[in-house]
Motif scaffolding. Sequence first.
Motif, short mmCIF file in Angstrom:
data_model
loop_
_atom_site.label_atom_id
_atom_site.label_comp_id
_atom_site.label_asym_id
_atom_site.label_seq_id
_atom_site.Cartn_x
_atom_site.Cartn_y
_atom_site.Cartn_z
N GLU A 83 18.04 -20.20 57.92
CA GLU A 83 17.08 -21.27 58.20
C GLU A 83 15.76 -21.07 57.47
N LYS A 84 15.64 -19.98 56.69
CA LYS A 84 14.41 -19.68 55.93
C LYS A 84 13.19 -19.54 56.83
N LYS A 85 13.41 -19.08 58.08
CA LYS A 85 12.31 -18.93 59.01
C LYS A 85 12.03 -17.48 59.38
N GLU A 86 12.88 -16.56 58.94
CA GLU A 86 12.74 -15.15 59.32
C GLU A 86 13.08 -14.25 58.14
N ILE A 87 12.44 -13.11 58.12
CA ILE A 87 12.77 -12.07 57.16
C ILE A 87 13.74 -11.10 57.83
N VAL A 88 14.78 -10.72 57.10
CA VAL A 88 15.85 -9.89 57.66
C VAL A 88 16.01 -8.64 56.80
N LEU A 89 15.87 -7.46 57.46
CA LEU A 89 16.07 -6.15 56.80
C LEU A 89 17.22 -5.46 57.52
N SER A 90 18.31 -5.15 56.78
CA SER A 90 19.52 -4.59 57.38
C SER A 90 19.90 -3.27 56.72
N PHE A 91 20.39 -2.34 57.56
CA PHE A 91 20.96 -1.07 57.10
C PHE A 91 22.37 -0.95 57.70
N TRP A 92 23.30 -0.43 56.91
CA TRP A 92 24.67 -0.22 57.39
C TRP A 92 25.21 1.08 56.82
N ASN A 93 25.90 1.83 57.66
CA ASN A 93 26.56 3.05 57.19
C ASN A 93 27.99 3.07 57.74
N ASP A 94 28.85 3.83 57.06
CA ASP A 94 30.27 3.88 57.43
C ASP A 94 30.57 5.04 58.36
N GLY A 95 29.57 5.48 59.11
CA GLY A 95 29.80 6.58 60.04
C GLY A 95 30.56 6.13 61.29
N SER A 96 30.69 7.03 62.23
CA SER A 96 31.44 6.74 63.46
C SER A 96 30.71 5.71 64.31
N ARG A 97 31.51 4.94 65.04
CA ARG A 97 30.96 3.88 65.87
C ARG A 97 30.22 4.46 67.08
N ILE A 98 29.25 3.69 67.57
CA ILE A 98 28.47 4.10 68.75
C ILE A 98 29.10 3.49 69.99
N GLU A 99 29.16 4.24 71.04
CA GLU A 99 29.71 3.73 72.30
C GLU A 99 28.89 2.51 72.73
N PRO A 100 29.55 1.37 73.03
CA PRO A 100 28.82 0.11 73.30
C PRO A 100 27.80 0.21 74.43
N HIS A 101 28.08 1.02 75.46
CA HIS A 101 27.19 1.05 76.61
C HIS A 101 25.89 1.79 76.35
N ILE A 102 25.79 2.49 75.20
CA ILE A 102 24.53 3.20 74.91
C ILE A 102 23.79 2.60 73.71
N LEU A 103 24.26 1.45 73.21
CA LEU A 103 23.61 0.86 72.04
C LEU A 103 22.14 0.53 72.32
N ASP A 104 21.86 -0.11 73.47
CA ASP A 104 20.49 -0.48 73.79
C ASP A 104 19.67 0.72 74.27
N GLN A 105 20.35 1.75 74.79
CA GLN A 105 19.62 2.90 75.32
C GLN A 105 19.08 3.81 74.23
N LEU A 106 19.58 3.63 73.01
CA LEU A 106 19.14 4.51 71.92
C LEU A 106 17.67 4.31 71.55
N PHE A 107 17.08 3.18 71.98
CA PHE A 107 15.67 2.94 71.68
C PHE A 107 14.74 3.62 72.69
#
Length: 461
Positions: A381-405
């Motif tokens: 929509e040209k309304k936001e700037i997006v900065l993304s990082f991706w790595n091919d490491g092991s997946r994170i357990e879904p229940h702790i994704l938000d807790q990592l912050f």
Amino acid sequence: MKKISLTVKMWLALSLVSLLVYVIVILIMPFLVRNFFTLNMMGPQAPPEKPLEKNARREAPPPAPPPGPPVLGRPEFRIRDFIVLEDGTTIPAEAGQMFSSSFIREILQNAVAQKASARLYEYNRGQENIRYVIRKEQAYGRPLYRVALIRKSEEDRFIKSLLLNFLVFTGIALIISWFASLFIARYLTRPLIQMERHVKRIANRNWHEPLEVNRGDEIGRLARSIEVMRRQLVRQDEMQQSLLQNISHELKTPVMVIRSYAQAIQDGVYPRGDLAGSIQVIDEEGARLEKLVKQLLYLTRLDYLATREQVQKEVKLNTLVENIVQRLCPQRPEISCRMDLQPVSIWGDEEVLRVMVENLLENHLRYALSRLEISLGLSDEKKEIVLSFWNDGSRIEPHILDQLFQPFHKGREGKFGLGLTIVQRIVKMYQGEISLKNERGGVSSTVIIPLGNIKLKPVTS
């Protein structure tokens, strides 16, 4: 007045308003009553009653009127009414006998000279003070003058009596209003006193008792704001206690390792087999301790910056990301770093943005197996700037994704840290969002900043 309680101030204010209304009414009351008589005399007169027809059924005759001219309105007003003809004859004839001839002559003179249909006059001769109204009318083609009058003494006596009664009753009403004002003032200030006591308890860090004020007005909204503040302080206190415990634990471990290794070397014992290996452990723990202290100091600095207006300048975000990648990626040469950076400039603090990118990149480099991708651009929509990082490491357990912050939350490999906490604080400073996801067989971090906080500008290489 500043030291007087709010209850007394409100009571005084309401009482003064009541007293002011009371004084104003007293001042204008005589004028209003006198005008009442004037309006009665100036108003249109009722037509005379028709004589009874012969066929009309017999009824009891009305009581005979008192001697003198007839009385208009209620008898206690004593507003008399009679007619004067051009030759000075009065109807009824008793009117001419009841009043002096000079008064009748003055009425006739004023009536002849009067241009308006009705006019108010005053007659003052010795003790005889009369207010009267002359109304010009026609009968059989000849003029006649209807006179309505009231003696000044009767008018003054009635006004004094009425005013005295009014003073008594309004005085009673005024006293009642003072007590009612006191009740209203206490009713309005009671929750304020309750909130004052509660705020004092909060100031003394006794903030676990909730504030309950069931009102929907401004005082109720103030009470709810204080309750929201109390809950935030409780959460902040719990977070600070948890943070202090984690900090003490994290600082204690490297300090204990450094001291134990140093003591062992001093005793001639080498826990890692030789002197070089033991010193390397001390150096690694020292570096870990130094990094932790720096993160703590920077986290405190972010809290300070969040309350201050920052000096911003234009930062070429794509150049900043590219320089950081070129500086950090060689630490793991086995990782393939791929970049897709669009030219974007952002207004902000370059040092703060550098820390954000460095922490994100270090986090992905730590867990990447062979590949790392970084992209920078705008949303669809040209309304936001997006900065993304991706790595091919092991997946994170879904229940702790938000807790990592959360500060010192244990991530993969059982490591603690403040990197993602710092990144989240920085993103919030720019009114943005950050998210962690498991996708494409790896883990991605995405930072989104509203376009209102950036300035697009072509950037030359």
